[in-house]
Write a protein that holds these residues in place. Sequence first.
Motif, PDB file in Angstrom:
ATOM      1  N   PRO A   1       0.805  -1.223   0.000  1.00 41.73           N
ATOM      2  CA  PRO A   1       0.000   0.000   0.000  1.00 41.73           C
ATOM      3  C   PRO A   1       0.836   1.270   0.000  1.00 41.73           C
ATOM      4  O   PRO A   1       0.459   2.272  -0.617  1.00 41.73           O
ATOM      5  N   TRP A   2       1.997   1.227   0.668  1.00 43.38           N
ATOM      6  CA  TRP A   2       2.859   2.421   0.709  1.00 43.38           C
ATOM      7  C   TRP A   2       3.458   2.733  -0.660  1.00 43.38           C
ATOM      8  O   TRP A   2       3.818   3.877  -0.938  1.00 43.38           O
ATOM      9  N   CYS A   3       3.547   1.706  -1.521  1.00 42.51           N
ATOM     10  CA  CYS A   3       4.102   1.926  -2.863  1.00 42.51           C
ATOM     11  C   CYS A   3       3.181   2.803  -3.706  1.00 42.51           C
ATOM     12  O   CYS A   3       3.635   3.708  -4.405  1.00 42.51           O
ATOM     13  N   ILE A   4       1.871   2.537  -3.644  1.00 46.88           N
ATOM     14  CA  ILE A   4       0.950   3.362  -4.431  1.00 46.88           C
ATOM     15  C   ILE A   4       0.810   4.753  -3.808  1.00 46.88           C
ATOM     16  O   ILE A   4       0.713   5.757  -4.529  1.00 46.88           O
ATOM     17  N   ILE A   5       0.862   4.842  -2.486  1.00 47.18           N
ATOM     18  CA  ILE A   5       0.830   6.165  -1.846  1.00 47.18           C
ATOM     19  C   ILE A   5       2.079   6.954  -2.241  1.00 47.18           C
ATOM     20  O   ILE A   5       1.999   8.136  -2.603  1.00 47.18           O
ATOM     21  N   GLY A   6       3.241   6.286  -2.202  1.00 41.62           N
ATOM     22  CA  GLY A   6       4.492   6.943  -2.601  1.00 41.62           C
ATOM     23  C   GLY A   6       4.461   7.418  -4.036  1.00 41.62           C
ATOM     24  O   GLY A   6       4.896   8.528  -4.356  1.00 41.62           O
ATOM     25  N   TYR A   7       3.907   6.573  -4.925  1.00 47.73           N
ATOM     26  CA  TYR A   7       3.813   6.958  -6.334  1.00 47.73           C
ATOM     27  C   TYR A   7       2.875   8.147  -6.518  1.00 47.73           C
ATOM     28  O   TYR A   7       3.177   9.083  -7.268  1.00 47.73           O
ATOM     29  N   LYS A   8       1.733   8.118  -5.868  1.00 45.75           N
ATOM     30  CA  LYS A   8       0.767   9.206  -6.008  1.00 45.75           C
ATOM     31  C   LYS A   8       1.352  10.530  -5.495  1.00 45.75           C
ATOM     32  O   LYS A   8       1.098  11.600  -6.068  1.00 45.75           O
ATOM     33  N   ARG A   9       2.125  10.455  -4.424  1.00 45.10           N
ATOM     34  CA  ARG A   9       2.791  11.668  -3.918  1.00 45.10           C
ATOM     35  C   ARG A   9       3.847  12.155  -4.896  1.00 45.10           C
ATOM     36  O   ARG A   9       4.003  13.360  -5.119  1.00 45.10           O
ATOM     37  N   LEU A  10       4.572  11.220  -5.505  1.00 42.86           N
ATOM     38  CA  LEU A  10       5.563  11.580  -6.526  1.00 42.86           C
ATOM     39  C   LEU A  10       4.873  12.219  -7.728  1.00 42.86           C
ATOM     40  O   LEU A  10       5.333  13.222  -8.266  1.00 42.86           O
TER      41      LEU A  10
ATOM     42  N   GLN B   1      -7.159   6.734   4.800  1.00 43.46           N
ATOM     43  CA  GLN B   1      -7.156   8.204   4.874  1.00 43.46           C
ATOM     44  C   GLN B   1      -6.048   8.803   4.000  1.00 43.46           C
ATOM     45  O   GLN B   1      -6.280   9.746   3.237  1.00 43.46           O
ATOM     46  N   LEU B   2      -4.840   8.227   4.085  1.00 42.02           N
ATOM     47  CA  LEU B   2      -3.717   8.723   3.277  1.00 42.02           C
ATOM     48  C   LEU B   2      -3.982   8.510   1.791  1.00 42.02           C
ATOM     49  O   LEU B   2      -3.629   9.348   0.961  1.00 42.02           O
ATOM     50  N   GLY B   3      -4.614   7.383   1.464  1.00 43.93           N
ATOM     51  CA  GLY B   3      -4.979   7.119   0.073  1.00 43.93           C
ATOM     52  C   GLY B   3      -5.942   8.168  -0.446  1.00 43.93           C
ATOM     53  O   GLY B   3      -5.768   8.702  -1.550  1.00 43.93           O
ATOM     54  N   ALA B   4      -6.958   8.488   0.362  1.00 38.20           N
ATOM     55  CA  ALA B   4      -7.952   9.494  -0.034  1.00 38.20           C
ATOM     56  C   ALA B   4      -7.285  10.840  -0.288  1.00 38.20           C
ATOM     57  O   ALA B   4      -7.667  11.576  -1.212  1.00 38.20           O
TER      58      ALA B   4
ATOM     59  N   GLY C   1      10.961   4.905   1.122  1.00 42.70           N
ATOM     60  CA  GLY C   1       9.645   5.097   1.713  1.00 42.70           C
ATOM     61  C   GLY C   1       8.786   6.097   0.966  1.00 42.70           C
ATOM     62  O   GLY C   1       9.219   6.708  -0.014  1.00 42.70           O
ATOM     63  N   ALA C   2       7.552   6.243   1.449  1.00 36.97           N
ATOM     64  CA  ALA C   2       6.588   7.159   0.815  1.00 36.97           C
ATOM     65  C   ALA C   2       6.765   8.564   1.398  1.00 36.97           C
ATOM     66  O   ALA C   2       6.071   8.949   2.339  1.00 36.97           O
ATOM     67  N   GLN C   3       7.707   9.306   0.843  1.00 32.08           N
ATOM     68  CA  GLN C   3       7.974  10.664   1.326  1.00 32.08           C
ATOM     69  C   GLN C   3       6.822  11.607   0.963  1.00 32.08           C
ATOM     70  O   GLN C   3       6.053  11.346   0.046  1.00 32.08           O
ATOM     71  N   SER C   4       6.743  12.720   1.670  1.00 29.09           N
ATOM     72  CA  SER C   4       5.688  13.696   1.398  1.00 29.09           C
ATOM     73  C   SER C   4       5.897  14.352   0.038  1.00 29.09           C
ATOM     74  O   SER C   4       7.029  14.412  -0.467  1.00 29.09           O
ATOM     75  N   THR C   5       4.817  14.850  -0.535  1.00 32.03           N
ATOM     76  CA  THR C   5       4.904  15.555  -1.822  1.00 32.03           C
ATOM     77  C   THR C   5       5.844  16.756  -1.704  1.00 32.03           C
ATOM     78  O   THR C   5       6.656  17.011  -2.602  1.00 32.03           O
TER      79      THR C   5
ATOM     80  N   ALA D   1      13.526  -2.730   1.343  1.00 33.38           N
ATOM     81  CA  ALA D   1      12.156  -2.313   1.656  1.00 33.38           C
ATOM     82  C   ALA D   1      11.660  -1.428   0.523  1.00 33.38           C
ATOM     83  O   ALA D   1      12.449  -0.784  -0.174  1.00 33.38           O
ATOM     84  N   VAL D   2      10.346  -1.428   0.340  1.00 34.86           N
ATOM     85  CA  VAL D   2       9.760  -0.619  -0.732  1.00 34.86           C
ATOM     86  C   VAL D   2       8.625   0.249  -0.171  1.00 34.86           C
ATOM     87  O   VAL D   2       8.067  -0.072   0.874  1.00 34.86           O
ATOM     88  N   PRO D   3       8.334   1.374  -0.869  1.00 32.03           N
ATOM     89  CA  PRO D   3       8.907   1.796  -2.138  1.00 32.03           C
ATOM     90  C   PRO D   3      10.327   2.353  -1.982  1.00 32.03           C
ATOM     91  O   PRO D   3      10.669   2.939  -0.961  1.00 32.03           O
ATOM     92  N   ALA D   4      11.115   2.136  -3.023  1.00 27.13           N
ATOM     93  CA  ALA D   4      12.432   2.764  -3.130  1.00 27.13           C
ATOM     94  C   ALA D   4      12.443   3.508  -4.463  1.00 27.13           C
ATOM     95  O   ALA D   4      12.221   2.907  -5.514  1.00 27.13           O
ATOM     96  N   ILE D   5      12.633   4.809  -4.388  1.00 20.77           N
ATOM     97  CA  ILE D   5      12.618   5.646  -5.597  1.00 20.77           C
ATOM     98  C   ILE D   5      14.033   6.142  -5.852  1.00 20.77           C
ATOM     99  O   ILE D   5      14.665   6.711  -4.962  1.00 20.77           O
TER     100      ILE D   5
END
Length: 218
Positions: free
Chosen positions: A15-24, A81-84, A196-200, A182-186
């Motif tokens: 789940p953190w991978c898609i959150i990380g991607y969306k923030r990216l 919540q984070l996904g939303a 990790g899923a860093q902030s935008t 560990a993922v996500p790794a960008i």
Amino acid sequence: MRSLRIDIVSDVVCPWCIIGYKRLQAALKLVSNEIQAEIHWHPFELNPTMPEGGENLRDHLARKYGTTKEASIEARNTLTQLGAEVGFQFNFYEEMRIYNTRKAHQLLMWANQHHKQNELELALFEAYFRHEKKIDDENVLIQIAVDAGLNEAECLEVLHDDSWAKAVANTEQQWLQAGIHAVPAIIIDQKHLVSGAQSTERLVELLKSISSNMASIH
């Protein structure tokens, strides 16, 4: 306009991978007047030994990490919540299962040759987290791939061709040897690792900093 290569090591049941991607994605939109990104996805299996049919997600987390039911409920609420916040709908449910993703990664690696990797990656996240799909099931995978614009017969060949499975395993091994555990790794510009899923906001800072450093070098 600077062109940046961005590599994302991820798993489609993370789940953190898609959150990380969306923030990216949101960060790239904010710097779109100065940076153009070329995104490549790379395989990482959270559960490489998971048998076909998967395992109840809550049971799996309890066995692997000692996660209590209360902690699991809290984590699902937080992720929802984070996904939303980034425009992704998580649909966690009581009998949700976690699956092995080797076959999904075979299709993703092949889809890159047809410039359909990003579409397929996002479709797989949607299928698993939103639509309750069994993403270790060949028929399910083929349908997702066909909907993303890929050829059905070729998908079947890729799923049954051992060389694609080996290619995925070898690539995963290379990332492990490179220190990705560990993922996500960008990885931005092939040398800046973001774990990790860093902030935008943080991603915007990094992108601008890397872009300006590239400008000064050139």
